[in-house]
Design a protein around this motif. Structure first.
Motif, short mmCIF file in Angstrom:
data_model
loop_
_atom_site.label_atom_id
_atom_site.label_comp_id
_atom_site.label_asym_id
_atom_site.label_seq_id
_atom_site.Cartn_x
_atom_site.Cartn_y
_atom_site.Cartn_z
N ASN A 93 39.53 -5.75 16.49
CA ASN A 93 40.47 -6.82 16.81
C ASN A 93 41.51 -7.01 15.70
OD1 ASN A 93 39.53 -7.69 19.41
ND2 ASN A 93 37.70 -8.42 18.37
N ARG B 242 52.43 1.65 15.28
CA ARG B 242 53.21 0.65 16.00
C ARG B 242 54.28 1.29 16.88
NH1 ARG B 242 54.00 -3.82 11.11
NH2 ARG B 242 52.08 -5.01 11.56
N THR B 243 54.74 2.44 16.48
CA THR B 243 55.82 3.10 17.23
C THR B 243 55.29 4.22 18.12
OG1 THR B 243 56.25 4.52 15.32
CG2 THR B 243 57.58 2.53 15.52
N GLU C 186 42.68 -0.81 24.24
CA GLU C 186 44.07 -0.88 23.76
C GLU C 186 44.26 -0.01 22.52
OE1 GLU C 186 43.24 -5.03 25.49
OE2 GLU C 186 42.14 -3.41 24.50
N ASN C 187 43.28 -0.09 21.60
CA ASN C 187 43.36 0.73 20.39
C ASN C 187 43.26 2.21 20.74
OD1 ASN C 187 43.57 -1.56 18.86
ND2 ASN C 187 41.60 -1.37 17.85
N VAL D 113 46.52 3.61 21.90
CA VAL D 113 47.46 3.77 20.79
C VAL D 113 47.12 5.03 19.99
CG1 VAL D 113 48.25 2.81 18.59
CG2 VAL D 113 48.02 1.33 20.59
N LEU E 92 43.99 -4.17 16.09
CA LEU E 92 44.90 -4.38 17.22
C LEU E 92 45.96 -5.42 16.88
CD1 LEU E 92 45.59 -3.60 20.12
CD2 LEU E 92 44.11 -5.46 20.89
N ASP E 93 45.55 -6.49 16.21
CA ASP E 93 46.52 -7.52 15.81
C ASP E 93 47.60 -6.94 14.92
OD1 ASP E 93 45.37 -9.56 17.25
OD2 ASP E 93 44.24 -10.40 15.58
N ILE F 233 48.56 -3.71 14.87
CA ILE F 233 49.38 -2.80 15.66
C ILE F 233 50.38 -3.57 16.52
CG2 ILE F 233 49.31 -1.13 17.56
CD1 ILE F 233 46.59 -0.15 16.36
N LEU F 234 49.93 -4.71 17.05
CA LEU F 234 50.80 -5.53 17.91
C LEU F 234 51.70 -6.45 17.08
CD1 LEU F 234 48.32 -6.43 20.78
CD2 LEU F 234 50.02 -4.61 20.71
N GLU F 235 51.60 -6.34 15.76
CA GLU F 235 52.40 -7.13 14.83
C GLU F 235 52.16 -8.63 14.97
OE1 GLU F 235 56.34 -5.69 13.72
OE2 GLU F 235 56.17 -4.15 15.27
N ARG F 236 50.94 -8.99 15.39
CA ARG F 236 50.55 -10.40 15.37
C ARG F 236 50.23 -10.80 13.93
NH1 ARG F 236 45.94 -9.61 19.87
NH2 ARG F 236 47.24 -9.39 21.73
#
Length: 95
Positions: free
Chosen positions: A64, A93-94, A31-32, A35, A67-68, A70-73
């Motif tokens: 991890n 993020r964009t 996932e990273n 991105v 990724l959190d 980037i996903l705005e968790r």
């Protein structure tokens, strides 16, 4: 470290530095990776030295945690929440 400030070559004029950054951005998490591929496709040609500094700070994080973010968790907090890192995180993020 502070060594980056002493380097005469800026990011754009130094292919070796760009290559180093791309290698550093190769992550264990797919996932990273995806991105960062989009991020470099959009921004690599016009990253400033400040952008590179921010990216380096983000790349110090575990996969991890990154990724959190980037996903705005989660949000960037503490010492790592520099203006450079915050700006580059928004770019990721964009992407």
């Amino acid at each position: 470290g502070m060594a980056a400030l002493d380097e005469p070559l800026g990011h754009l004029s130094d292919p070796a530095q760009r290559q180093r950054l791309r290698w550093r951005a190769r992550r264990g998490l797919l996932e990273n990776d995806l991105v960062f591929e989009r991020f470099f496709a959009q921004h690599e040609g016009n990253l400033s030295d400040a952008d590179v500094a921010g990216l380096d700070q983000l790349l110090d994080l575990p996969d991890n945690a990154l990724l959190d973010l980037i996903l705005e968790r989660t949000q960037l907090e503490g010492e790592g929440a520099t203006p450079d890192a915050m700006r580059v995180l928004q770019m990721l993020r964009t992407a």
